[in-house]
Design an enzyme around this catalytic site. Sequence first.
Site: not given
Ligand code: DON
Length: 571
Positions: A452-453, A399, A103, A381, A474, A423
């Site tokens: 993060s998710s 991502t 990350r 992502t 997300g 985030d």
């Molecule tokens: O880490 C995370 O949860 C977000 N930065 C993920 C972003 C994401 O999945 C965007 N895509 N649609």
Amino acid sequence: MLLLLAALWAGPGASCPQATGPPPLDLGTDGPASGRSGAVASAEPQASRIGAEVLRSGGNAVDAAVAVGFALSVTHPSAGNIGGGGFMVLRLPDGSSAALDYRERAPAAAHRDMFLDAAGEPTRASRVGALAAGIPGNVAGLGEAHARWGSLPWAELIGPAIALARDGHAIDAFHAADMERATAYMDQAGFGDSAAHFRRADGAAYAAGDVWRQPDLARTLERIARDGPGVFYSGPLAERMVRGMRGQGGIWTLEDLAAYRPVLRTPVSFRYRDHEVISMPPPSAGGVVLRQILAGAEQLRLDALPWRSAERAHLYVEILRRAYVDRNFWVADPDFVRVPLRRLLDPAYVARRLTDIDPLRATPSSRIEAGRPLAGESEETTHFSVVDASGMAVANTYTLNGGFGAKLVIPGTGVILNNEMDDFTSKVGAPNMFGLVQGERNTIAPGKRMLSSMTPTILTRDGRLRAVLGSPGGPTITTTVAQILMQLVDHDRTLLEAVREPRIHHQWMPDVVLAEEALDAGVVAGLEARGHSVRLRPRFGHANCVEVDPGTGTYRAVADHARDGGGAAAF
Ligand code: DON
């Protein structure tokens, strides 16, 4: 080997060598790609094919994952990247597992209130421009995975990506439209040089079928291939990136880059019915939320209810709103705050959280607070999945955060910057770009990783691999993974059916059920009758997954809503 891979990689539509050796590739043009020796599912067909060719030439799942990761940085620029970060969950041939955290981190000059204006309100700087970018982890992360578990030489795995960047690749209709949209944002933000990176030399937008060459990115990848992942973090390339960032108002330093390290963490592992689930621990909330959802599903016996029923959807949403408030309040970078992991993962704790569910009515989120696990205890992502012949499996989600990240390309490098700083909690109680209302523990601090998710997940049964799962989206990532997993385990559906099924999501705040437009009208009406507010949305997530048929052992790679033949490959 580089030559061999380059020869095998002869561009889209090329036929596969079939004379001797491993069986030909199935590209799954009309359904899953099947085979018994290796499988890859990713967001983009050329990247999947490169990964499968690495497996066919004797590489293992980590080798293939490295090749796919770099290939996507060329062919899927909205999310595939070297300027972002991510997470990798692995299952090794001996049945052990691992979780690699690469990350992004906040730069040392970052501070808690850096995205608040004079009135104390959040600004757009967490989403667009140089301040939005955390220190990227991708190159170090793929390098670490390769050093620990790879078997083929590093440079050979990056070779196909270099060839695609240097010689160009034909853009499909999806990516042409995606790039045109992104350049409009870049122009608006005043990032004309970045927009030019995604346009033809004459300034026009690329059309489907045009060949896109990325010489800057090719040179950057060549350096990384030749000198190793360290060149991204110190030396001339790092100096160039820091100069480029500071020229745009950024705060990165050479020390920030030199200090970046991926972290090997203990996966979140637990049983769900007769399966074992292996997923990502903090600083991703993915594994924790997945555990809470599945523990709730088990306690409320959701498996006994029809999959497409309002009764089941209602209980599921009630579990979600309770899991997400805990996520938002309790989970953050474990190197900076104490995350009460043992309690959050404890099914007895989850059971107590579910006692106030009304089987007939939605509980307003405003009445639900985070639990007290400490008591009694001192949208871009991309996800890809790879399995090799030995059963080694890689679930990788990485991502730039938003599509094309911070909308900035570092001049001369082809490196697209992430906007992962969004985030973090810019202001306690204020929603971020995904509408997540997060807490104090996830506020910005130098060197900290943002919550993060992302939920790269591996499912096994009786010690045998069953599936490799994950998605972008997300906060909807974890619910997408949970829904696919429950369909496999509880409802005996195939992976293809499970991936294609319309999805629903709730994240505590905003207090609304997001449902895909294709969801049964009866389920939507049933949720509304129980007091839920439902917002219909187009498809969310992009779950590129692999399953192992429990009966025959056949691998089936499924790319989410296939475009241009889909990004699945198997042999
Ligand atoms: O880490 C995370 O949860 C977000 N930065 C993920 C972003 C994401 O999945 C965007 N895509 N649609």
